[in-house]
Write a protein that holds these residues in place. Structure first.
Motif, PDB file in Angstrom:
ATOM      1  N   LEU A  49       5.345   4.419  11.020  1.00  0.00           N
ATOM      2  CA  LEU A  49       6.411   5.239  10.446  1.00  0.00           C
ATOM      3  C   LEU A  49       6.487   6.639  11.036  1.00  0.00           C
ATOM      4  N   GLY A  50       5.467   7.027  11.805  1.00  0.00           N
ATOM      5  CA  GLY A  50       5.464   8.361  12.386  1.00  0.00           C
ATOM      6  C   GLY A  50       5.176   9.460  11.383  1.00  0.00           C
ATOM      7  N   VAL A  51       4.331   9.152  10.394  1.00  0.00           N
ATOM      8  CA  VAL A  51       3.931  10.156   9.417  1.00  0.00           C
ATOM      9  C   VAL A  51       2.457  10.468   9.610  1.00  0.00           C
ATOM     10  N   TRP A  52       2.016  11.610   9.042  1.00  0.00           N
ATOM     11  CA  TRP A  52       0.656  12.084   9.273  1.00  0.00           C
ATOM     12  C   TRP A  52      -0.199  12.150   8.024  1.00  0.00           C
ATOM     13  N   SER A  53       0.397  11.962   6.840  1.00  0.00           N
ATOM     14  CA  SER A  53      -0.376  12.138   5.605  1.00  0.00           C
ATOM     15  C   SER A  53       0.175  11.250   4.495  1.00  0.00           C
ATOM     16  N   ARG A  54      -0.612  11.135   3.432  1.00  0.00           N
ATOM     17  CA  ARG A  54      -0.178  10.383   2.258  1.00  0.00           C
ATOM     18  C   ARG A  54       1.077  11.001   1.655  1.00  0.00           C
ATOM     19  N   LEU A  55       1.137  12.334   1.667  1.00  0.00           N
ATOM     20  CA  LEU A  55       2.311  13.016   1.132  1.00  0.00           C
ATOM     21  C   LEU A  55       3.561  12.645   1.920  1.00  0.00           C
ATOM     22  N   GLU A  56       3.467  12.693   3.245  1.00  0.00           N
ATOM     23  CA  GLU A  56       4.614  12.313   4.067  1.00  0.00           C
ATOM     24  C   GLU A  56       5.002  10.858   3.829  1.00  0.00           C
ATOM     25  N   LEU A  57       3.999   9.992   3.666  1.00  0.00           N
ATOM     26  CA  LEU A  57       4.280   8.588   3.387  1.00  0.00           C
ATOM     27  C   LEU A  57       5.004   8.446   2.051  1.00  0.00           C
ATOM     28  N   ALA A  58       4.524   9.137   1.022  1.00  0.00           N
ATOM     29  CA  ALA A  58       5.164   9.081  -0.294  1.00  0.00           C
ATOM     30  C   ALA A  58       6.603   9.594  -0.221  1.00  0.00           C
ATOM     31  N   LEU A  59       6.819  10.667   0.528  1.00  0.00           N
ATOM     32  CA  LEU A  59       8.179  11.197   0.690  1.00  0.00           C
ATOM     33  C   LEU A  59       9.063  10.206   1.435  1.00  0.00           C
ATOM     34  N   TYR A  60       8.508   9.529   2.436  1.00  0.00           N
ATOM     35  CA  TYR A  60       9.264   8.518   3.183  1.00  0.00           C
ATOM     36  C   TYR A  60       9.712   7.408   2.227  1.00  0.00           C
ATOM     37  N   VAL A  61       8.770   6.889   1.431  1.00  0.00           N
ATOM     38  CA  VAL A  61       9.097   5.819   0.482  1.00  0.00           C
ATOM     39  C   VAL A  61      10.150   6.316  -0.515  1.00  0.00           C
ATOM     40  N   ALA A  62       9.996   7.538  -0.999  1.00  0.00           N
ATOM     41  CA  ALA A  62      10.966   8.095  -1.947  1.00  0.00           C
ATOM     42  C   ALA A  62      12.359   8.171  -1.316  1.00  0.00           C
ATOM     43  N   ARG A  63      12.444   8.621  -0.065  1.00  0.00           N
ATOM     44  CA  ARG A  63      13.736   8.706   0.622  1.00  0.00           C
ATOM     45  C   ARG A  63      14.363   7.330   0.830  1.00  0.00           C
ATOM     46  N   GLN A  64      13.519   6.312   0.922  1.00  0.00           N
ATOM     47  CA  GLN A  64      14.019   4.953   1.124  1.00  0.00           C
ATOM     48  C   GLN A  64      14.381   4.259  -0.188  1.00  0.00           C
ATOM     49  N   GLY A  65      14.160   4.934  -1.314  1.00  0.00           N
ATOM     50  CA  GLY A  65      14.552   4.379  -2.597  1.00  0.00           C
ATOM     51  C   GLY A  65      13.403   4.070  -3.527  1.00  0.00           C
TER      52      GLY A  65
ATOM     53  N   ALA B 175      10.773   2.436  -5.633  1.00  0.00           N
ATOM     54  CA  ALA B 175      10.535   1.063  -6.077  1.00  0.00           C
ATOM     55  C   ALA B 175      11.641   0.132  -5.586  1.00  0.00           C
ATOM     56  N   ALA B 176      12.863   0.625  -5.501  1.00  0.00           N
ATOM     57  CA  ALA B 176      13.973  -0.196  -5.018  1.00  0.00           C
ATOM     58  C   ALA B 176      13.747  -0.610  -3.563  1.00  0.00           C
TER      59      ALA B 176
ATOM     60  N   ARG C  67      10.818  -1.114  -2.094  1.00  0.00           N
ATOM     61  CA  ARG C  67       9.813  -2.177  -2.117  1.00  0.00           C
ATOM     62  C   ARG C  67      10.443  -3.480  -2.593  1.00  0.00           C
ATOM     63  N   ASP C  68      11.222  -3.430  -3.655  1.00  0.00           N
ATOM     64  CA  ASP C  68      11.827  -4.633  -4.214  1.00  0.00           C
ATOM     65  C   ASP C  68      12.836  -5.246  -3.255  1.00  0.00           C
ATOM     66  N   THR C  69      13.621  -4.405  -2.583  1.00  0.00           N
ATOM     67  CA  THR C  69      14.594  -4.891  -1.611  1.00  0.00           C
ATOM     68  C   THR C  69      13.901  -5.593  -0.462  1.00  0.00           C
ATOM     69  N   ARG C  70      12.822  -4.994   0.045  1.00  0.00           N
ATOM     70  CA  ARG C  70      12.072  -5.600   1.152  1.00  0.00           C
ATOM     71  C   ARG C  70      11.463  -6.929   0.711  1.00  0.00           C
ATOM     72  N   ASN C  71      10.926  -7.007  -0.500  1.00  0.00           N
ATOM     73  CA  ASN C  71      10.345  -8.253  -0.995  1.00  0.00           C
ATOM     74  C   ASN C  71      11.408  -9.333  -1.129  1.00  0.00           C
ATOM     75  N   LEU C  72      12.584  -8.980  -1.638  1.00  0.00           N
ATOM     76  CA  LEU C  72      13.655  -9.944  -1.795  1.00  0.00           C
ATOM     77  C   LEU C  72      14.143 -10.445  -0.444  1.00  0.00           C
TER      78      LEU C  72
ATOM     79  N   VAL D 213       0.840  -1.206   0.000  1.00  0.00           N
ATOM     80  CA  VAL D 213       0.000   0.000   0.000  1.00  0.00           C
ATOM     81  C   VAL D 213       0.871   1.250   0.000  1.00  0.00           C
ATOM     82  N   ALA D 214       1.913   1.277   0.813  1.00  0.00           N
ATOM     83  CA  ALA D 214       2.807   2.441   0.856  1.00  0.00           C
ATOM     84  C   ALA D 214       3.437   2.689  -0.509  1.00  0.00           C
ATOM     85  N   SER D 215       3.855   1.627  -1.174  1.00  0.00           N
ATOM     86  CA  SER D 215       4.460   1.765  -2.500  1.00  0.00           C
ATOM     87  C   SER D 215       3.457   2.298  -3.517  1.00  0.00           C
TER      88      SER D 215
END
Length: 85
Positions: A49-65, A67-68, A70-75, A14-16
């Motif tokens: 994750l300590g975020v308050w909005s979809r925007l913050e969540l999207a920025l968190y995912v972006a900072r973590q890489g 799609a990479a 998500r793929d790293t976590r799946n692997l 969902v985060a991705s």
């Protein structure tokens, strides 16, 4: 332990999808559930994750890489399950 390591596979998915810009309705269709369940996933993900909005969540995912992340976590979860089997 990183905060993202506490997320379930569905919360990661969902985060991705939020990071990709999809709406709750679109996410629900992709994962085969209702919009309310997506909202529940988002609420627990925000808390973990300590975020308050979809925007913050999207920025968190972006900072973590993005799609990479998500793929790293799946692997890593696949290799863990293969090692234990």
């Amino acid at each position: 332990m990183q905060p993202c390591e506490c997320l379930t596979a569905k919360e990661m998915q969902v985060a991705s999808l939020v990071w990709e810009g999809l709406t709750n309705r679109q996410i629900a269709a992709i994962i085969g559930t209702s919009e309310q369940v997506v909202k529940n996933y988002l609420r627990t993900t925000f808390d973990k994750l300590g975020v308050w909005s979809r925007l913050e969540l999207a920025l968190y995912v972006a900072r973590q890489g993005g799609a990479a992340w998500r793929d790293t976590r799946n692997l890593s979860s696949q290799s863990t399950s293969q090692q234990s089997g």
